[in-house]
Design a protein around this motif. Structure first.
Motif, PDB file in Angstrom:
ATOM      1  N   SER A 255     -40.636 -21.272  12.082  1.00  0.00           N
ATOM      2  CA  SER A 255     -40.456 -22.533  11.361  1.00  0.00           C
ATOM      3  C   SER A 255     -39.008 -22.962  11.587  1.00  0.00           C
ATOM      4  N   VAL A 256     -38.821 -24.070  12.288  1.00  0.00           N
ATOM      5  CA  VAL A 256     -37.480 -24.565  12.597  1.00  0.00           C
ATOM      6  C   VAL A 256     -37.066 -25.544  11.511  1.00  0.00           C
ATOM      7  N   LEU A 257     -35.912 -25.284  10.921  1.00  0.00           N
ATOM      8  CA  LEU A 257     -35.436 -26.111   9.814  1.00  0.00           C
ATOM      9  C   LEU A 257     -34.247 -26.954  10.274  1.00  0.00           C
ATOM     10  N   HIS A 258     -34.483 -28.248  10.414  1.00  0.00           N
ATOM     11  CA  HIS A 258     -33.464 -29.190  10.868  1.00  0.00           C
ATOM     12  C   HIS A 258     -33.262 -30.212   9.753  1.00  0.00           C
ATOM     13  N   ASN A 259     -32.358 -29.895   8.840  1.00  0.00           N
ATOM     14  CA  ASN A 259     -32.164 -30.690   7.618  1.00  0.00           C
ATOM     15  C   ASN A 259     -33.478 -30.793   6.840  1.00  0.00           C
ATOM     16  N   GLN A 260     -34.190 -29.680   6.797  1.00  0.00           N
ATOM     17  CA  GLN A 260     -35.500 -29.630   6.154  1.00  0.00           C
ATOM     18  C   GLN A 260     -35.602 -28.380   5.291  1.00  0.00           C
ATOM     19  N   ASN A 261     -36.689 -28.302   4.543  1.00  0.00           N
ATOM     20  CA  ASN A 261     -36.957 -27.088   3.774  1.00  0.00           C
ATOM     21  C   ASN A 261     -38.449 -26.782   3.802  1.00  0.00           C
TER      22      ASN A 261
ATOM     23  N   TYR B 180     -44.250 -16.468  -3.481  1.00  0.00           N
ATOM     24  CA  TYR B 180     -44.132 -15.011  -3.510  1.00  0.00           C
ATOM     25  C   TYR B 180     -44.494 -14.548  -4.910  1.00  0.00           C
ATOM     26  N   LYS B 181     -45.600 -13.824  -5.003  1.00  0.00           N
ATOM     27  CA  LYS B 181     -46.140 -13.415  -6.302  1.00  0.00           C
ATOM     28  C   LYS B 181     -46.346 -14.654  -7.153  1.00  0.00           C
ATOM     29  N   GLU B 182     -45.683 -14.738  -8.301  1.00  0.00           N
ATOM     30  CA  GLU B 182     -45.867 -15.896  -9.186  1.00  0.00           C
ATOM     31  C   GLU B 182     -44.766 -16.938  -9.012  1.00  0.00           C
ATOM     32  N   SER B 183     -43.903 -16.737  -8.038  1.00  0.00           N
ATOM     33  CA  SER B 183     -42.736 -17.614  -7.882  1.00  0.00           C
ATOM     34  C   SER B 183     -42.801 -18.419  -6.589  1.00  0.00           C
ATOM     35  N   ARG B 184     -41.970 -19.458  -6.556  1.00  0.00           N
ATOM     36  CA  ARG B 184     -41.858 -20.310  -5.375  1.00  0.00           C
ATOM     37  C   ARG B 184     -40.407 -20.296  -4.897  1.00  0.00           C
ATOM     38  N   VAL B 185     -40.246 -19.988  -3.626  1.00  0.00           N
ATOM     39  CA  VAL B 185     -38.909 -19.880  -3.036  1.00  0.00           C
ATOM     40  C   VAL B 185     -38.742 -20.978  -1.996  1.00  0.00           C
ATOM     41  N   LEU B 186     -37.658 -21.729  -2.125  1.00  0.00           N
ATOM     42  CA  LEU B 186     -37.362 -22.792  -1.166  1.00  0.00           C
ATOM     43  C   LEU B 186     -36.394 -22.255  -0.116  1.00  0.00           C
ATOM     44  N   ILE B 187     -36.802 -22.346   1.136  1.00  0.00           N
ATOM     45  CA  ILE B 187     -35.931 -21.980   2.258  1.00  0.00           C
ATOM     46  C   ILE B 187     -35.538 -23.273   2.965  1.00  0.00           C
TER      47      ILE B 187
ATOM     48  N   ALA C 176     -31.430 -31.195   3.070  1.00  0.00           N
ATOM     49  CA  ALA C 176     -32.266 -30.020   3.291  1.00  0.00           C
ATOM     50  C   ALA C 176     -32.687 -29.364   1.979  1.00  0.00           C
ATOM     51  N   LEU C 177     -31.810 -29.358   0.995  1.00  0.00           N
ATOM     52  CA  LEU C 177     -32.079 -28.672  -0.268  1.00  0.00           C
ATOM     53  C   LEU C 177     -32.869 -29.527  -1.265  1.00  0.00           C
ATOM     54  N   SER C 178     -32.958 -30.808  -0.991  1.00  0.00           N
ATOM     55  CA  SER C 178     -33.603 -31.710  -1.941  1.00  0.00           C
ATOM     56  C   SER C 178     -35.114 -31.480  -2.002  1.00  0.00           C
ATOM     57  N   THR C 179     -35.633 -31.426  -3.219  1.00  0.00           N
ATOM     58  CA  THR C 179     -37.079 -31.287  -3.423  1.00  0.00           C
ATOM     59  C   THR C 179     -37.445 -31.810  -4.809  1.00  0.00           C
ATOM     60  N   GLY C 180     -38.643 -32.344  -4.906  1.00  0.00           N
ATOM     61  CA  GLY C 180     -39.135 -32.780  -6.210  1.00  0.00           C
ATOM     62  C   GLY C 180     -40.049 -31.754  -6.848  1.00  0.00           C
ATOM     63  N   GLU C 181     -40.243 -30.642  -6.167  1.00  0.00           N
ATOM     64  CA  GLU C 181     -41.148 -29.607  -6.657  1.00  0.00           C
ATOM     65  C   GLU C 181     -40.375 -28.505  -7.384  1.00  0.00           C
ATOM     66  N   PRO C 182     -40.997 -27.901  -8.378  1.00  0.00           N
ATOM     67  CA  PRO C 182     -40.319 -26.807  -9.094  1.00  0.00           C
ATOM     68  C   PRO C 182     -40.255 -25.541  -8.231  1.00  0.00           C
ATOM     69  N   VAL C 183     -39.079 -24.954  -8.143  1.00  0.00           N
ATOM     70  CA  VAL C 183     -38.892 -23.697  -7.405  1.00  0.00           C
ATOM     71  C   VAL C 183     -38.027 -22.767  -8.253  1.00  0.00           C
ATOM     72  N   GLN C 184     -38.187 -21.476  -8.057  1.00  0.00           N
ATOM     73  CA  GLN C 184     -37.436 -20.491  -8.831  1.00  0.00           C
ATOM     74  C   GLN C 184     -36.191 -19.992  -8.101  1.00  0.00           C
ATOM     75  N   TYR C 185     -36.132 -20.224  -6.776  1.00  0.00           N
ATOM     76  CA  TYR C 185     -34.995 -19.694  -6.013  1.00  0.00           C
ATOM     77  C   TYR C 185     -34.809 -20.548  -4.767  1.00  0.00           C
ATOM     78  N   LYS C 186     -33.539 -20.829  -4.429  1.00  0.00           N
ATOM     79  CA  LYS C 186     -33.226 -21.638  -3.254  1.00  0.00           C
ATOM     80  C   LYS C 186     -32.298 -20.877  -2.313  1.00  0.00           C
ATOM     81  N   ILE C 187     -32.681 -20.833  -1.043  1.00  0.00           N
ATOM     82  CA  ILE C 187     -31.850 -20.220  -0.004  1.00  0.00           C
ATOM     83  C   ILE C 187     -31.580 -21.264   1.067  1.00  0.00           C
ATOM     84  N   LEU C 188     -30.315 -21.408   1.447  1.00  0.00           N
ATOM     85  CA  LEU C 188     -29.946 -22.313   2.541  1.00  0.00           C
ATOM     86  C   LEU C 188     -29.528 -21.489   3.751  1.00  0.00           C
ATOM     87  N   LEU C 189     -30.091 -21.798   4.891  1.00  0.00           N
ATOM     88  CA  LEU C 189     -29.687 -21.198   6.156  1.00  0.00           C
ATOM     89  C   LEU C 189     -28.753 -22.175   6.856  1.00  0.00           C
TER      90      LEU C 189
END
Length: 376
Positions: free
Chosen positions: A243-249, A254-261, A283-296
């Motif tokens: 999955s190539v991330l070019h200003n994207q996420n 994972y289990k009961e959580s959602r992780v944004l990469i 890249a980090l912007s989202t309207g969805e609920p997430v429990q953890y955010k990682i930026l590459l």
């Protein structure tokens, strides 16, 4: 995603002519430094034969220096072989200059007849750093704490520079085997994957398709993907299953959580592709609920480009941990993190020391690494 259409392959003459003025200027400057090294280290050498031998070694080393740079633009078996000598001398030159400066200061304060100690200590450090540089990357474990994603494992590799000296398909196969043995949920490549022409290096990336990750594997570009501007590395990594991330996420469960990469291209992209930018806020912007955010992001300095959004962790590379001391100090002038973790503006930033190397196949006060993050 913005991609660049591969341009017609430049001729060998064009490639040389493009870098010739730069090489000429550098060679003149470096010649003066070699002369300084000779004057300092030969100060207490009285035998003419030894002084002549030292001078010849320094001249030969100086003459080999441009071959490494030329070999990255013109792939020829003879140049590839000579590049080894060029890059090894580049590392030794660094040590000789450093310790010659130290000896110059010592001579000024306390004149003595043992200036040749510089040659001995540089030889020893050169051999040690060469051993470290050629050693297979160490597997490094880091534990992070976040109960929502407890048990998650992410493997990061960065700055592989496939195409540099012995960093070839066979070497990459060993990297892939090691990663698969670690049984990751997520794999992230944070740029500077390649070193060389697209048509030559692209096939050597085939082993990456064999990387196994239970959730996903991600890729972002570094500056070296754009320096050679010979093809779309992003498209190639997509073909290999990334999955190539070019200003994207991308949001993964994972289990009961959602992780944004999230991922951004290298900050230098605008210099090579007109109108392109590295946009971590987008890249980090989202309207969805997430429990953890990682930026590459390839460079630790990308943390300074975050203005509106935020994240829990930024995984970066680029610095090589300084690779060879004292370049650590130069890196710190332009990057907020040299290696390891540092919290900046409330965000935990990690700088990977590199899985491969660039230039001299040497490491002094740094290491090549494959990094595992385990959330507890």
């Amino acid at each position: 995603m913005k991609t660049s259409t591969p341009a017609p392959k430049p001729s060998a003459f064009f490639k040389i002519s493009r870098v010739l003025p730069f090489i000429t200027l550098i060679m003149f400057t470096v010649a003066l430094v070699h002369l300084f090294i000779f004057r300092v280290t030969s100060y207490s050498i009285t035998a003419d034969s030894y002084r002549t031998a030292l001078m010849l070694v320094l001249i030969l080393g100086w003459l080999t220096l441009p071959l490494g740079l030329i070999a990255t633009h013109i792939r020829h078996p003879l140049l590839r072989f000579s590049a080894w000598g060029s890059y090894i001398w580049m590392g030794l030159f660094n040590f000789l200059f450093l310790f010659s400066l130290i000896e110059f200061i010592i001579q000024f304060i306390y004149p003595h007849a043992y200036s040749y100690w510089v040659l001995g200590i540089c030889s020893l450090i050169g051999l040690w750093s060469l051993y470290k540089g050629l050693s297979f990357p160490k597997v490094i474990f880091h534990s992070l704490h976040r109960s929502e994603i407890k048990g998650l494992r992410l493997v990061q590799i960065s700055d592989l520079h496939v195409g540099m000296l012995h960093l070839n398909e066979k070497w990459l196969n060993r990297i892939v085997t090691t990663i698969n043995e670690l049984k990751p949920d997520i794999v992230a490549i944070t740029g500077d994957l390649v070193e060389g022409d697209f048509l030559e290096i692209s096939p050597q990336l085939a082993p990456l398709s064999q990387i196994s990750a239970t959730l996903d594997k991600f890729y972002i570009t570094g500056n070296h993907e754009y320096i050679h501007h010979s093809g779309s590395w992003e498209e190639r990594l997509q073909q290999l299953g990334f999955s190539v991330l070019h200003n994207q996420n991308k949001i993964i469960s994972y289990k009961e959580s959602r992780v944004l990469i999230a991922g951004v291209p290298d900050r230098m992209i605008g210099r090579f592709i007109s109108g392109s930018l590295s946009l971590p806020d987008k890249a980090l912007s989202t309207g969805e609920p997430v429990q953890y955010k990682i930026l590459l992001a390839h460079e630790p300095a990308s943390v300074q480009d975050i203005k509106r959004e935020s994240c829990d962790l930024i995984l970066t590379g680029h610095t090589h941990g300084g690779q060879i001391f004292p370049f650590h100090f130069l890196v710190r002038l332009v990057q907020p993190v040299l290696k390891g973790f540092k919290r900046i503006n409330g965000i935990l930033v990690f700088a990977h020391q590199g899985t491969g190397f660039w230039g001299p196949p040497m490491r002094w006060f740094s290491r090549s690494e494959i990094v595992i993050f385990d959330w507890k």
